[in-house]
Enzyme design. Structure first.
Site, PDB file in Angstrom:
ATOM      1  N   ASP A 196      27.767  31.988  44.343  1.00 43.04           N
ATOM      2  CA  ASP A 196      27.281  33.353  44.235  1.00 43.04           C
ATOM      3  C   ASP A 196      25.763  33.345  44.054  1.00 43.04           C
ATOM      4  O   ASP A 196      25.138  32.281  44.016  1.00 43.04           O
ATOM      5  CB  ASP A 196      27.981  34.109  43.100  1.00 43.04           C
TER       6      ASP A 196
ATOM      7  N   ARG B  23      41.636  47.474  34.812  1.00 44.88           N
ATOM      8  CA  ARG B  23      40.733  47.262  33.680  1.00 44.88           C
ATOM      9  C   ARG B  23      39.381  47.880  34.006  1.00 44.88           C
ATOM     10  O   ARG B  23      38.955  47.887  35.166  1.00 44.88           O
ATOM     11  CB  ARG B  23      40.550  45.771  33.375  1.00 44.88           C
TER      12      ARG B  23
ATOM     13  N   SER C 107      35.331  48.137  34.236  1.00 43.31           N
ATOM     14  CA  SER C 107      34.194  47.229  34.357  1.00 43.31           C
ATOM     15  C   SER C 107      33.465  47.153  33.022  1.00 43.31           C
ATOM     16  O   SER C 107      33.444  48.114  32.249  1.00 43.31           O
ATOM     17  CB  SER C 107      33.244  47.735  35.448  1.00 43.31           C
ATOM     18  N   GLY C 108      32.836  46.020  32.758  1.00 44.60           N
ATOM     19  CA  GLY C 108      32.038  45.888  31.544  1.00 44.60           C
ATOM     20  C   GLY C 108      30.639  46.439  31.693  1.00 44.60           C
ATOM     21  O   GLY C 108      29.899  46.544  30.713  1.00 44.60           O
TER      22      GLY C 108
ATOM     23  N   GLU D 175      37.853  31.661  35.593  1.00 46.97           N
ATOM     24  CA  GLU D 175      38.303  32.931  36.113  1.00 46.97           C
ATOM     25  C   GLU D 175      38.645  32.726  37.587  1.00 46.97           C
ATOM     26  O   GLU D 175      38.099  31.829  38.243  1.00 46.97           O
ATOM     27  CB  GLU D 175      37.224  33.994  35.962  1.00 46.97           C
ATOM     28  N   ALA D 176      39.527  33.570  38.105  1.00 50.59           N
ATOM     29  CA  ALA D 176      39.909  33.433  39.503  1.00 50.59           C
ATOM     30  C   ALA D 176      38.717  33.597  40.432  1.00 50.59           C
ATOM     31  O   ALA D 176      38.698  33.058  41.542  1.00 50.59           O
ATOM     32  CB  ALA D 176      40.990  34.462  39.850  1.00 50.59           C
TER      33      ALA D 176
ATOM     34  N   SER E 279      23.570  38.454  39.160  1.00 50.19           N
ATOM     35  CA  SER E 279      24.653  37.570  39.603  1.00 50.19           C
ATOM     36  C   SER E 279      25.109  37.878  41.022  1.00 50.19           C
ATOM     37  O   SER E 279      24.339  37.747  41.968  1.00 50.19           O
ATOM     38  CB  SER E 279      25.810  37.646  38.605  1.00 50.19           C
TER      39      SER E 279
ATOM     40  N   ARG F 254      38.645  48.414  37.921  1.00 50.35           N
ATOM     41  CA  ARG F 254      39.079  47.362  38.843  1.00 50.35           C
ATOM     42  C   ARG F 254      40.603  47.302  38.862  1.00 50.35           C
ATOM     43  O   ARG F 254      41.247  47.318  37.810  1.00 50.35           O
ATOM     44  CB  ARG F 254      38.479  46.017  38.430  1.00 50.35           C
TER      45      ARG F 254
END
Length: 555
Positions: free
Chosen positions: A281, A509, A511-512, A376-377, A69, A518
């Site tokens: 992106d 939070r 990161s996944g 999402e923002a 991504s 973050r």
């Protein structure tokens, strides 16, 4: 499959795709994502898992997308796509993680355990669609994926270089031919065709102009827009840059994530003041808009802005076609700017839900509405339409018969526009190309200049930071990731810091996909937001095991 065949599968895996690293890799929000040289054995094993998943779904087609991504070019990744074109079912994320990390010696027994656990009928046919982005490592990984599929007697179909949303679209169409045709041409026919049909009903008026500059992030989205622009018949004048030539590197100082996080224009942007521009992106599933104002400062219109634009226009069309019984809602994450949430609830009068970060959470929440808008923002989002919404809107558009009262010509015209809006929407996942066309359709319909769009509400200044930690799992959150439950004392410290600033808000939070935390902060001024973000990052560093350089407070 007989045991002798399986032994050949695992012997091949050890020989061609051995697990040469002890690095633990986790299936996160968007699949596996890490340095490309750590992924060949993972992708091969996901080919095995995709076959199992297809058979659990009675032979329906599933997808595998090779991409990282918005990450830089040395990274890569793989994610699985379920038969409806949605993200992999959440309960299978642990299965994928387990299969990716077992030793070569345990691969055979672990695969057998998984087949038994999910009750897969291995005699069924299995179909797997495979796509990849433009990274130089993607062809090798796509080949590993195909070999994994073939090893368990599945049938792979390779689409080559496509955007991630295109692959989701192909999978959905393969399993539901009412949705469209599972080819690149079928994608263009449906989504671009709907945009052109919409434009033919609404001539350009007001302050809107058809010129749009687009940063392609040196990735696949720009390449596909270059194909699309030739068929737009002048309805949209695309000026594309960062298409991968002249040594441009994927996502390096360009693309939606760079523009959003750095809050500065991408490399290669040469814009006159007030010229509308967008940035995709690297794999084409995110988009943000921006422009340069008369003070030579960049103004960002991110996913929140796109969401409010689309939700407002769709709500307007629903009222115009007499379909007030169809409910519409908007789904955000904690990253949504506080000013956008206030505008949606107080001005648009549209219900808002807040969920954990990750497309799977937004997508699921959006399905609770007849029409669910989620973004999402960062610019990743789409619009979902329930079967009831589709049927009722098309009924009004086709024969003027509303489920409540007979509609008039103006209502039918509004319903026909809404049908085109629905058809130009990729409802499987966030799609930068589809979202670009949707945003342009809404701006055109309202005769809006980009600066007028921006004036709908004033974003609170915000800042995002990333912090390296020893183990991201020490951070636990609740309340849609807006509050920390561990480590002890961190949320109390964040609350103390936030209380010092007007309109202050901050959260952290994990990161996944990486050992990164973050940090997000917003306040009433740019300096305050920057300082608050740095102070919160310092608290994370001290209480959650930060590594590397300590955060630096703004001068």
């Amino acid at each position: 499959m007989p045991p002798s065949s399986l032994r050949v599968v695992y012997a091949f895996a050890r020989e061609m795709y051995p697990k040469n690293s002890d690095v633990f890799i986790q299936y996160g929000t968007a699949g596996f994502r890490t340095k490309a040289n750590l992924l060949e054995h993972v992708v091969y094993r996901m080919g095995l898992l995709a076959v199992i998943r297809s058979r659990v779904k009675n032979g329906r087609t599933v997808g595998m997308m090779i991409t990282a991504s918005h990450n830089l070019e040395p990274d890569n990744g793989v994610k699985l796509v379920d038969p409806d074109g949605e993200m992999l079912e959440e309960s299978w994320e642990e299965i994928a993680t387990r299969l990716a990390n077992v030793s070569d010696n345990d691969l055979e027994s672990t695969t057998a355990e998984i087949i038994k656990q999910v009750n897969a009928d291995m005699s069924l046919k299995a179909s797997v669609f495979i796509g990849m982005d433009t990274r130089y490592t993607s062809p090798r990984l796509a080949a590993a994926a195909a070999n994994g599929v073939i090893a368990l007697k599945g049938t792979p179909k390779e689409f080559g270089i496509v955007t991630t949303p295109m692959l989701h679209f192909f999978v959905k169409c393969r399993n539901d031919n009412r949705y469209g045709t599972p080819t690149e041409e079928g994608y263009y026919d449906k989504i671009v065709g709907a945009f052109k049909a919409f434009c033919q009903k609404l001539p350009v008026f007001g302050d809107y102009n058809t010129t749009l500059y687009v940063d392609g992030a040196n990735g696949v989205g720009g390449k596909k827009l270059n194909i699309i622009k030739k068929s737009l018949d002048g309805e949209l004048d695309l000026h594309l840059f960062n298409l991968g030539g002249n040594g441009g590197k994927l996502n390096l100082n360009c693309g939606a994530d760079f523009v959003k996080v750095s809050q500065s224009p991408p490399a290669g942007a040469e814009l006159a003041p007030l010229q509308r521009a967008a940035a995709l992106d690297g794999d084409g599933d995110r988009i943000v808009y921006y422009y340069i104002d008369h003070n030579n400062e960049m103004q960002l219109l991110d996913g929140d802005r796109i969401a409010t634009l689309l939700a407002g226009y769709i709500a307007e069309l629903l009222r115009a076609c007499g379909a007030s019984h169809i409910n519409i809602g908007l789904v955000q994450t904690a990253y949504a700017n506080g000013a956008s949430t206030k505008y949606i609830t107080e001005h648009l009068k549209v219900p808002v839900s807040c969920v954990k970060t990750g497309v799977k959470h937004l997508h699921r929440a959006a399905q609770a509405f007849d029409i669910g808008v989620y973004f999402e923002a960062n610019g990743h989002g789409t619009v979902l339409y329930s079967d009831r919404a589709h049927a009722d809107i098309r009924s009004i558009a086709r024969d003027g018969v509303n489920v409540i009262v007979r509609s008039d010509p103006e209502q039918r015209a509004a319903a026909q526009l809404l049908c085109h809006v629905a058809d130009m929407t990729n409802q499987t996942v966030g799609d930068a190309v589809s979202d670009l066309l949707l945003a342009e359709a809404a701006l055109r319909a309202r005769g809006l200049h980009v600066a007028r769009w921006a004036r709908a509400y004033r974003d609170l200044p915000c800042r995002q930071l990333k912090l390296l930690v020893e183990d991201r799992n020490v951070i636990s959150t609740t309340d849609a990731e807006r509050k920390c439950t561990s480590p002890e004392g961190l949320q109390t410290k964040i609350d103390e810091l936030v209380a010092k600033y007007n309109s202050g808000r901050a959260f952290v939070r994990p990161s996944g996909t990486e050992d990164i935390v973050r940090v997000y902060a917003e306040a009433d001024t740019r300096t305050a937001a920057d300082t608050l973000a740095a102070e919160v990052a310092q608290a994370v560093f001290d209480l959650a095991g930060g590594r590397g350089e300590r955060p630096v407070l703004p001068a």
